[in-house]
Design a protein around this motif. Sequence first.
Motif, PDB file in Angstrom:
ATOM      1  N   ASN A   1       0.862  -1.173   0.000  1.00  0.00           N
ATOM      2  CA  ASN A   1       0.000   0.000   0.000  1.00  0.00           C
ATOM      3  C   ASN A   1       0.905   1.231   0.000  1.00  0.00           C
ATOM      4  O   ASN A   1       1.434   1.631   1.027  1.00  0.00           O
ATOM      5  CB  ASN A   1      -0.912   0.007   1.227  1.00  0.00           C
TER       6      ASN A   1
ATOM      7  N   GLY B   1      -0.243   4.137  -0.897  1.00  0.00           N
ATOM      8  CA  GLY B   1      -1.154   5.268  -0.828  1.00  0.00           C
ATOM      9  C   GLY B   1      -1.157   5.928   0.538  1.00  0.00           C
ATOM     10  O   GLY B   1      -0.305   5.657   1.385  1.00  0.00           O
TER      11      GLY B   1
ATOM     12  N   SER C   1      -4.218   6.067   2.387  1.00  0.00           N
ATOM     13  CA  SER C   1      -5.353   5.560   3.162  1.00  0.00           C
ATOM     14  C   SER C   1      -5.333   4.031   3.115  1.00  0.00           C
ATOM     15  O   SER C   1      -4.556   3.434   2.373  1.00  0.00           O
ATOM     16  CB  SER C   1      -6.675   6.095   2.597  1.00  0.00           C
ATOM     17  N   SER C   2      -6.191   3.415   3.906  1.00  0.00           N
ATOM     18  CA  SER C   2      -6.244   1.951   3.956  1.00  0.00           C
ATOM     19  C   SER C   2      -6.593   1.370   2.596  1.00  0.00           C
ATOM     20  O   SER C   2      -7.325   1.974   1.815  1.00  0.00           O
ATOM     21  CB  SER C   2      -7.274   1.500   4.986  1.00  0.00           C
ATOM     22  N   LEU C   3      -6.049   0.186   2.337  1.00  0.00           N
ATOM     23  CA  LEU C   3      -6.266  -0.508   1.075  1.00  0.00           C
ATOM     24  C   LEU C   3      -6.756  -1.916   1.391  1.00  0.00           C
ATOM     25  O   LEU C   3      -6.166  -2.615   2.212  1.00  0.00           O
ATOM     26  CB  LEU C   3      -4.967  -0.576   0.285  1.00  0.00           C
ATOM     27  N   CYS C   4      -7.838  -2.340   0.734  1.00  0.00           N
ATOM     28  CA  CYS C   4      -8.395  -3.665   0.955  1.00  0.00           C
ATOM     29  C   CYS C   4      -7.824  -4.653  -0.054  1.00  0.00           C
ATOM     30  O   CYS C   4      -7.838  -4.407  -1.254  1.00  0.00           O
ATOM     31  CB  CYS C   4      -9.912  -3.633   0.835  1.00  0.00           C
TER      32      CYS C   4
ATOM     33  N   TRP D   1      -6.736  -5.802   5.303  1.00  0.00           N
ATOM     34  CA  TRP D   1      -6.588  -4.361   5.105  1.00  0.00           C
ATOM     35  C   TRP D   1      -5.161  -3.923   5.395  1.00  0.00           C
ATOM     36  O   TRP D   1      -4.617  -4.221   6.466  1.00  0.00           O
ATOM     37  CB  TRP D   1      -7.565  -3.608   5.995  1.00  0.00           C
TER      38      TRP D   1
ATOM     39  N   THR E   1      -2.539  -0.802   5.912  1.00  0.00           N
ATOM     40  CA  THR E   1      -2.403   0.615   6.194  1.00  0.00           C
ATOM     41  C   THR E   1      -1.305   1.167   5.283  1.00  0.00           C
ATOM     42  O   THR E   1      -0.524   0.402   4.715  1.00  0.00           O
ATOM     43  CB  THR E   1      -2.060   0.857   7.676  1.00  0.00           C
ATOM     44  N   PRO E   2      -1.220   2.483   5.119  1.00  0.00           N
ATOM     45  CA  PRO E   2      -0.198   3.052   4.256  1.00  0.00           C
ATOM     46  C   PRO E   2       1.208   2.564   4.645  1.00  0.00           C
ATOM     47  O   PRO E   2       1.569   2.537   5.817  1.00  0.00           O
ATOM     48  CB  PRO E   2      -0.344   4.562   4.469  1.00  0.00           C
TER      49      PRO E   2
ATOM     50  N   GLN F   1     -10.917   1.233  -6.957  1.00  0.00           N
ATOM     51  CA  GLN F   1     -10.607   2.260  -5.967  1.00  0.00           C
ATOM     52  C   GLN F   1     -10.516   1.646  -4.577  1.00  0.00           C
ATOM     53  O   GLN F   1     -11.466   1.029  -4.100  1.00  0.00           O
ATOM     54  CB  GLN F   1     -11.667   3.352  -5.994  1.00  0.00           C
ATOM     55  N   ASN F   2      -9.365   1.778  -3.934  1.00  0.00           N
ATOM     56  CA  ASN F   2      -9.100   1.302  -2.571  1.00  0.00           C
ATOM     57  C   ASN F   2      -9.203  -0.205  -2.392  1.00  0.00           C
ATOM     58  O   ASN F   2      -9.385  -0.690  -1.279  1.00  0.00           O
ATOM     59  CB  ASN F   2     -10.012   2.001  -1.561  1.00  0.00           C
ATOM     60  N   CYS F   3      -9.119  -0.971  -3.493  1.00  0.00           N
ATOM     61  CA  CYS F   3      -9.269  -2.418  -3.390  1.00  0.00           C
ATOM     62  C   CYS F   3      -8.467  -3.134  -4.474  1.00  0.00           C
ATOM     63  O   CYS F   3      -8.439  -2.714  -5.625  1.00  0.00           O
ATOM     64  CB  CYS F   3     -10.741  -2.798  -3.515  1.00  0.00           C
TER      65      CYS F   3
END
Length: 100
Positions: A10, A12, A14-17, A28, A30-31, A54-56
């Motif tokens: 990750n 990014g 924000s959290s990534l699933c 999940w 974390t950055p 997005q986010n996954c």
Amino acid sequence: MARNTLPVENSGTSSLCLFVEPYGEEYWLTPGEVFTVMSAVEGIDVWFSIQVSQNCIAVWIYEEGDPAKVVLDYQVVDADGTFLDCGHQTPSRPADSTPV
């Protein structure tokens, strides 16, 4: 790192699933975190299929790249090699939120 592993980072803010299919198990990140997805079975040629939204990130694992040979026994580990359980670090939903 072995060829039959898939590191997921990750990078990014924000959290990534991370979903691992076909069970839809979620982990999940974390950055800055890195998890590794791998087959729990030794000695098989594993290929990965990845879908990003997005986010996954969704990952399918196939033996020899054959979509008819889905690998059902897999493991997800963190950067220290700790085996993770489904739902690892799932963000809590605010009390006033509506399920999607």
